[in-house]
Design a protein around this motif. Structure first.
Motif, short mmCIF file in Angstrom:
data_model
loop_
_atom_site.label_atom_id
_atom_site.label_comp_id
_atom_site.label_asym_id
_atom_site.label_seq_id
_atom_site.Cartn_x
_atom_site.Cartn_y
_atom_site.Cartn_z
N TYR A 293 42.17 23.93 88.31
CA TYR A 293 42.22 22.63 87.63
C TYR A 293 40.85 22.13 87.17
CZ TYR A 293 46.80 22.39 89.93
OH TYR A 293 48.06 22.67 90.38
N GLU A 294 39.76 22.84 87.48
CA GLU A 294 38.44 22.31 87.15
C GLU A 294 38.20 22.26 85.65
OE1 GLU A 294 33.84 22.72 88.76
OE2 GLU A 294 35.22 24.41 89.02
N VAL A 295 38.54 23.32 84.94
CA VAL A 295 38.37 23.34 83.48
C VAL A 295 39.62 23.87 82.77
CG1 VAL A 295 35.86 23.55 83.59
CG2 VAL A 295 37.27 25.62 83.50
N THR A 296 40.64 24.22 83.54
CA THR A 296 41.87 24.77 82.96
C THR A 296 43.08 24.12 83.62
OG1 THR A 296 41.89 26.56 84.59
CG2 THR A 296 40.85 27.03 82.46
N ALA A 297 44.23 24.35 83.03
CA ALA A 297 45.48 23.95 83.67
C ALA A 297 45.71 24.80 84.91
CB ALA A 297 46.63 24.11 82.68
N GLY A 298 46.54 24.30 85.82
CA GLY A 298 46.76 24.98 87.09
C GLY A 298 47.30 26.39 86.95
N ALA A 299 48.03 26.67 85.88
CA ALA A 299 48.63 27.99 85.69
C ALA A 299 47.58 29.09 85.54
CB ALA A 299 49.53 27.99 84.46
N ALA A 300 46.34 28.71 85.23
CA ALA A 300 45.27 29.70 85.08
C ALA A 300 44.69 30.12 86.42
CB ALA A 300 44.16 29.14 84.21
N GLY A 301 45.09 29.41 87.50
CA GLY A 301 44.55 29.76 88.82
C GLY A 301 43.09 29.39 88.93
N MET A 302 42.29 30.33 89.44
CA MET A 302 40.84 30.12 89.60
C MET A 302 40.12 31.04 88.62
SD MET A 302 40.84 29.96 93.76
CE MET A 302 39.15 29.37 93.96
N PRO A 303 39.90 30.59 87.39
CA PRO A 303 39.38 31.48 86.34
C PRO A 303 37.93 31.87 86.56
CG PRO A 303 39.48 29.23 85.54
CD PRO A 303 40.14 29.22 86.88
N GLU A 304 37.60 33.07 86.15
CA GLU A 304 36.22 33.56 86.16
C GLU A 304 35.87 34.08 84.78
OE1 GLU A 304 35.22 36.33 89.18
OE2 GLU A 304 35.63 34.94 90.82
N ILE A 305 34.72 33.66 84.28
CA ILE A 305 34.24 34.12 82.98
C ILE A 305 32.97 34.94 83.21
CG2 ILE A 305 33.33 33.45 80.73
CD1 ILE A 305 36.31 32.96 81.06
N GLU A 306 33.00 36.18 82.74
CA GLU A 306 31.90 37.10 82.94
C GLU A 306 31.10 37.22 81.65
OE1 GLU A 306 31.23 41.74 84.43
OE2 GLU A 306 33.20 40.79 84.51
N LEU A 307 29.79 36.98 81.77
CA LEU A 307 28.90 37.05 80.62
C LEU A 307 27.89 38.17 80.85
CD1 LEU A 307 28.16 33.21 80.25
CD2 LEU A 307 29.91 34.55 79.05
#
Length: 474
Positions: A227-241
């Protein structure tokens, strides 16, 4: 009337005696309180890992109304342990406070659960990213999820702040926002759930320390809470750069350090096992099984363990016994050589998910990730793919079944080794319940289970049982 010197002495003596009596009852009270606190059944183990300078503490506690399992690293430097210990204590305190608010009858029906697991990402020879994941369940409600990152430098014995790597400047924040926004938009998994306003609000925090950022040896990763930057359905997203995308916003020191690491990694092979290993494992003959003898499958969950698993392998070899080891992905990550040893001894390796979560509480994507990541690391370590899946706690439903092609395998005898920690009680469960075709559940993470394995093998061999894998039973 002015007191005489004798009277003064008597009063002093009486005062000292009174203080002594008070002290006695004070300490007696403390002893009673401590005894009461020790009545809970708590188990803590410390193990070495494959990562230099990092041990692993496993702390479990099971009560009628809750269960908790906490895993965290231990270092040689006490200041690092103090920082980790403070974090773990805060989690436990928060869990207990929430537990105290719950209805006791509801908890007896649906016990609360707390899981704290972590992954280690080597960055350089002396720098590790430690990424914790907390999950709390109360009364069957949706889990409470949270990430916590520590970046540890074992050369200087200190924690590295993320703002040492990417400084909190206006220019850096603008560039980082663009990189993260594009990362979300390019992700099929997360793109539909991104809330652009939430992402912008997160990046624009005045004192943003990028505390959810960690490093691997190839990239910078941002791990967001649910829920921090996405809807709950996304779970705990991680973005790799990848490093090449973030070079402009890295500090000079870390640009240099990561450049050196990048050069080293580019010279090393990223394929730890060849296709030949996979083909070889397929061609290995199965254990010959007599059609006339009774058969039993010994299974070991939650490993591999750096010492217990090895001891069990030696005992199985003495009895010419084959077993099935249901391994956790995060344990294989810590002890790949032990996993390889299990495979080389001809035993079956099963998938027990990455971090022992109740799969029925997760969404489809997370279930699949828990299973697939574990299968991948088992193959990397052993050259073999797992052949069966045992869902933690035996908890399954149609959503779990749809997430994998691996056959689901439970058990027919629970030795309760996780509860009794008593070799005699473990043997008793086997004696009272075993029959032809039994699947016996044990855990190779407990030392008391190792002590029970030999008497269990002896009893079964004396009663004409043949030891097979679970796949050979089917």
């Amino acid at each position: 009337m002015k007191p005489t010197r004798l009277t003064q002495i008597i009063l002093v003596i009486i005062g000292l005696v009174g203080l002594a009596i008070l002290a006695y009852f004070y300490w007696q009270g403390d002893d009673k309180e401590d005894t009461g606190n020790d009545t809970k059944e708590k188990h803590e183990t410390v193990e070495h890992s494959q990562y230099s300078g990092v041990d692993i503490i496993t702390d479990t506690l099971e009560e009628e109304t809750f269960y908790k399992a906490i895993h965290y690293p231990k270092f040689k430097e006490q200041s690092l342990n103090d920082a980790i210990g403070k974090y773990v204590s805060e989690i436990e305190q928060s869990f207990q406070e929430e537990l105290d608010k719950q209805d006791i009858e509801s908890l007896q029906e649906h016990p609360a659960q707390l899981y704290v697991t972590f992954d280690i990402y080597p960055v350089t020879d002396e720098v590790y990213s430690i990424v914790f994941e907390e999950e709390g369940y109360f009364g069957g409600a949706n889990p409470r999820l949270h990430n916590k990152v520590f970046i540890v430098d074992l050369e200087t014995n200190r924690l590295i702040k993320q703002t040492e790597i990417i400084q909190n400047t206006k220019e850096n924040k603008e560039e980082l926002h663009n990189l993260l926004f594009n990362g979300f938009k390019d992700s099929e998994q997360y793109s539909p759930f991104l809330n652009e306003d939430y992402l912008k609000a997160w990046i624009q925090q005045e004192n943003n320390e990028f505390s959810n950022m960690y490093l691997t040896n190839q990239s910078v990763v941002f791990a967001f809470d649910k829920y921090e930057v996405t809807a709950g359905a996304a779970g705990m997203p991680e973005i790799e750069l990848p490093f090449e995308q973030v070079r402009e916003i890295l500090s000079d020191e870390w640009l240099e350090r990561l450049n050196e690491q990048d050069k080293t990694d580019s010279d090393e092979s990223t394929e730890p096992n060849s296709e030949k290993n996979e083909e070889k494992s397929k061609e290995e003959p199965k254990n010959d099984v007599s059609e006339n003898k009774k058969r039993v499958a010994l299974t070991f969950d939650d490993g591999p363990h750096p010492t217990n698993t090895t001891k069990i392998l030696e005992l199985l070899k003495e009895y010419d016994a084959k077993a099935t080891f249901f391994m956790l992905g995060n344990r294989v990550d810590f002890y790949p050589t032990i996993a390889k040893e299990v495979a080389e001894n001809g035993h079956e390796i099963g998938n027990h998910t990455w971090s022992h979560k109740d799969l029925t509480t997760l969404d489809s994507e997370t279930i699949k990730q828990e299973i697939d990541d574990t299968s991948e690391i088992i193959f990397e370590a052993t050259g073999q793919k797992p052949t069966v899946l045992r869902p933690p706690y035996g908890a399954t439903n149609k959503q779990v079944e749809a997430a994998t092609d691996l056959p689901l395998t439970l058990w027919t005898i629970d030795t309760l080794d996780w509860k009794s920690h008593d070799p005699e009680a473990i043997l008793k469960e086997v004696k009272e319940n075993v029959q032809d075709g039994s699947i016996i559940l044990m855990h190779d993470i407990h030392e008391t289970t190792v002590e029970a394995v030999e008497p269990v093998l002896t009893y079964l061999a004396e009663n004409d049982y043949e030891f097979v894998t679970v796949s050979e039973l089917s």
